[in-house]
Design a protein around this motif. Structure first.
Motif, PDB file in Angstrom:
ATOM      1  N   ARG A   1       0.836  -1.126   0.102  1.00 34.11           N
ATOM      2  CA  ARG A   1      -0.044  -0.024   0.028  1.00 34.11           C
ATOM      3  C   ARG A   1       0.773   1.119   0.026  1.00 34.11           C
ATOM      4  NH1 ARG A   1      -5.102  -1.517   0.778  1.00 34.11           N
ATOM      5  NH2 ARG A   1      -5.476  -3.574   1.561  1.00 34.11           N
ATOM      6  N   ALA A   2       1.078   1.830  -1.078  1.00 37.15           N
ATOM      7  CA  ALA A   2       1.873   2.847  -1.330  1.00 37.15           C
ATOM      8  C   ALA A   2       1.165   4.108  -0.972  1.00 37.15           C
ATOM      9  CB  ALA A   2       2.352   3.164  -2.624  1.00 37.15           C
ATOM     10  N   GLN A   3       2.129   5.370  -0.683  1.00 39.75           N
ATOM     11  CA  GLN A   3       1.434   6.614  -0.454  1.00 39.75           C
ATOM     12  C   GLN A   3       0.651   7.069  -1.741  1.00 39.75           C
ATOM     13  OE1 GLN A   3       4.842   8.650   0.782  1.00 39.75           O
ATOM     14  NE2 GLN A   3       4.325   8.295   2.888  1.00 39.75           N
ATOM     15  N   ARG A   4       0.939   7.016  -2.846  1.00 40.31           N
ATOM     16  CA  ARG A   4       0.727   7.385  -3.969  1.00 40.31           C
ATOM     17  C   ARG A   4       0.769   6.033  -5.202  1.00 40.31           C
ATOM     18  NH1 ARG A   4       4.719  10.243  -6.184  1.00 40.31           N
ATOM     19  NH2 ARG A   4       3.590  10.991  -7.716  1.00 40.31           N
ATOM     20  N   PRO A   5      -0.102   6.231  -6.110  1.00 43.55           N
ATOM     21  CA  PRO A   5      -0.194   5.097  -7.044  1.00 43.55           C
ATOM     22  C   PRO A   5       0.949   4.994  -7.989  1.00 43.55           C
ATOM     23  CG  PRO A   5      -1.973   6.681  -7.676  1.00 43.55           C
ATOM     24  CD  PRO A   5      -1.169   7.023  -6.340  1.00 43.55           C
ATOM     25  N   VAL A   6       2.135   4.868  -7.437  1.00 41.66           N
ATOM     26  CA  VAL A   6       3.177   4.962  -8.478  1.00 41.66           C
ATOM     27  C   VAL A   6       4.130   3.891  -8.019  1.00 41.66           C
ATOM     28  CG1 VAL A   6       2.888   7.199  -9.060  1.00 41.66           C
ATOM     29  CG2 VAL A   6       4.497   6.731  -7.290  1.00 41.66           C
ATOM     30  N   ILE A   7       4.968   3.643  -9.126  1.00 39.00           N
ATOM     31  CA  ILE A   7       6.278   2.826  -8.875  1.00 39.00           C
ATOM     32  C   ILE A   7       7.410   3.646  -9.231  1.00 39.00           C
ATOM     33  CG2 ILE A   7       5.232   0.612  -8.670  1.00 39.00           C
ATOM     34  CD1 ILE A   7       7.666   1.303 -11.498  1.00 39.00           C
ATOM     35  N   THR A   8       8.697   3.182  -9.003  1.00 39.91           N
ATOM     36  CA  THR A   8      10.199   3.992  -9.369  1.00 39.91           C
ATOM     37  C   THR A   8      10.726   3.096 -10.323  1.00 39.91           C
ATOM     38  OG1 THR A   8       9.856   5.673  -7.678  1.00 39.91           O
ATOM     39  CG2 THR A   8      11.852   5.476  -8.905  1.00 39.91           C
ATOM     40  N   ARG A   9      11.286   3.295 -11.287  1.00 37.23           N
ATOM     41  CA  ARG A   9      12.241   2.316 -12.171  1.00 37.23           C
ATOM     42  C   ARG A   9      13.534   3.184 -12.400  1.00 37.23           C
ATOM     43  NH1 ARG A   9      11.570  -1.571 -16.649  1.00 37.23           N
ATOM     44  NH2 ARG A   9      13.159  -1.567 -17.671  1.00 37.23           N
ATOM     45  N   ALA A  10      14.457   2.615 -11.716  1.00 38.54           N
ATOM     46  CA  ALA A  10      16.017   3.095 -11.732  1.00 38.54           C
ATOM     47  C   ALA A  10      16.644   2.487 -12.912  1.00 38.54           C
ATOM     48  CB  ALA A  10      16.635   3.114 -10.471  1.00 38.54           C
ATOM     49  N   GLU A  11      17.216   3.277 -13.646  1.00 36.39           N
ATOM     50  CA  GLU A  11      17.970   2.901 -15.000  1.00 36.39           C
ATOM     51  C   GLU A  11      19.664   2.882 -14.707  1.00 36.39           C
ATOM     52  OE1 GLU A  11      16.706   1.360 -17.364  1.00 36.39           O
ATOM     53  OE2 GLU A  11      14.709   1.987 -17.632  1.00 36.39           O
ATOM     54  N   PHE A  12      19.960   1.819 -14.997  1.00 34.92           N
ATOM     55  CA  PHE A  12      21.698   1.585 -14.734  1.00 34.92           C
ATOM     56  C   PHE A  12      22.419   1.181 -16.130  1.00 34.92           C
ATOM     57  CE2 PHE A  12      19.498   0.987 -10.830  1.00 34.92           C
ATOM     58  CZ  PHE A  12      20.229   1.804  -9.917  1.00 34.92           C
TER      59      PHE A  12
END
Length: 327
Positions: A183-194
Motif C-alpha cells: 500500500r503505497a502513499q501514491r499509485p506509482v512505482i519507480t524504475r531506476a535505470e543503470f
C-alpha cells in the motif's frame, strides 16, 4: 573491424538503440536469437556482445529463445568474448525468485513472496495461509513487461479466477508467485535505470492503469491487468516521468552493489515505496527499454544522459577497450 553484436529476439525494441548507436558512429550488428544454428566447434566472431534476451520472449512465439541464448552465451564466454549482461544476468532475467534471493543478499528489501508450483489447490492453500483475507498479487516467476500480473482484492477472488483460468495462462516455467500488495502513499512505482552498473536516471510510473509497465512505445498495447472487479482509472498525468532529483544515495549505492555482485551491466530496477516511504524492490529488467516521451520532456533525449545515449557511450568504451587489448 570488430563491432557490437546486439543479442535479441524482438526487433521492435531496437530502433531507439540503433539511432543512438548510429549517432556516434558505433559499428554494430543484430544477432537475432529467436531461432538459430551455431557451430560450437568454431570460434565466435570478434567483438563485444550485448545480451538483450527478454523474459517475455515466449509471449512472442519464441518459447526457447532464452534457452538458446544461454547456450550461446556459454559459447561466447568460453572463447573469452566480452559479453554485456552475460550468463548471470540472463539467469536473473528469467527468474524473479532468483532475483529476490540476490536482492536480499545485497541488503535490499522485497515484498513477502511465496513460491508455488503451478497447481491451483496449492496456490489457494498458500494464499489462505499467508495472505488471507487479502489483497494478494499473483505473478508468473518468468514474466516480463508486467504480463500476467494480477491483483486480487481477496483470496476468494483469486480462487474464483483460478477456477475459470484458461490453461494458456499457466506460467511458462511452471512456477507462480504470490506476493504482498504494498500500500503505497501514491499509485506509482519507480524504475531506476543503470548502464555500465552506474545509475543514469529514475522514472516514476503511474500504476492506475495496471501492471504492464514496459516503458517502450511499442509496449503500449492497452491490455494491462487491473485489480479484479475494478475498472481502470485514467492517469491524470503522463504515465512515465523522469525524476529530476533521482533517488537517494544510500539506495543508489545498494542497487549498484547488487548489480556488480550479480554480473549485471545494464538494467532497469523497479521498486515501490510503502506507506512509510521505504523502498521494496520487486523486479529487475536486464532487457531494459526507455520511454522516449519521458526523456523528451526531461530534455535529455538524444544526449548521453538519455538511456540509449548512455548505453551507446558505454558500449563504445567497451569496444574501444577490447580493440586496445587486441592491438
Amino acid at each position: 573491424m570488430t563491432k557490437i553484436f546486439v543479442i535479441h529476439e524482438n526487433p521492435q525494441w531496437l530502433p531507439p538503440l540503433a539511432e543512438a548507436f548510429d549517432r556516434i558512429g558505433l559499428p554494430w550488428a543484430e544477432l537475432d536469437l529467436s531461432r538459430g544454428v551455431f557451430d560450437l566447434s568454431s570460434a565466435p566472431p570478434e567483438g563485444v556482445f550485448y545480451n538483450r534476451m527478454s523474459a517475455s520472449s515466449h509471449t512472442r512465439g519464441h518459447r526457447y529463445a532464452a534457452e538458446l541464448t544461454a547456450g550461446v552465451l556459454a559459447w561466447l564466454t568460453r572463447h573469452g568474448r566480452r559479453v554485456i549482461n552475460g550468463p548471470a544476468a540472463l539467469d536473473l532475467e528469467i527468474s524473479k525468485a532468483r532475483q529476490y534471493a540476490a536482492l536480499e543478499r545485497a541488503g535490499l528489501r522485497i515484498p513477502r513472496t511465496i513460491l508455488v508450483q503451478d497447481d491451483n489447490a496449492a496456490l489457494i492453500e498458500a494464499a489462505r495461509r499467508h495472505f488471507a483475507p487479502g489483497p494478494v498479487i499473483l505473478k508468473p516467476n518468468r514474466g516480463g513487461k508486467g504480463l500476467g500480473v494480477r491483483l486480487f482484492a481477496s483470496v476468494e477472488a483469486l480462487e474464483a479466477h483460478l477456477e475459470n483460468a484458461p490453461a494458456e495462462e499457466a506460467p511458462v516455467d511452471g512456477i507462480w508467485l504470490l506476493q504482498d500488495y504494498i500500500r503505497a502513499q501514491r499509485p506509482v512505482i519507480t524504475r531506476a535505470e543503470f548502464v555500465g552498473g552506474r545509475f543514469v536516471y529514475a522514472v516514476e510510473v503511474d500504476t492506475t492503469s495496471g501492471f504492464e509497465l514496459c516503458p517502450a512505445d511499442v509496449c503500449a498495447t492497452g491490455d494491462a491487468f487491473c485489480p479484479v472487479g475494478t475498472a481502470p482509472a485514467v492517469p491524470a498525468a503522463p504515465r512515465f516521468t523522469v525524476l529530476k532529483e533521482g533517488i537517494e544515495a544510500p539506495l543508489r549505492h545498494k542497487l549498484e552493489a547488487f548489480l556488480a555482485a550479480s554480473g549485471v551491466d545494464v538494467a532497469g530496477i523497479e521498486f515501490i515505496r510503502d506507506a512509510e516511504g521505504q523502498p521494496l524492490v520487486y523486479d529487475v529488467n536486464t532487457n531494459t527499454n526507455y520511454n522516449a516521451g519521458a526523456e523528451e520532456v526531461a530534455g535529455i533525449a538524444g544526449t548521453p544522459r538519455s538511456g540509449p545515449g548512455a548505453l551507446a557511450e558505454f558500449l563504445a568504451n567497451e569496444l574501444g577497450h577490447r580493440q586496445r587489448q587486441a592491438a
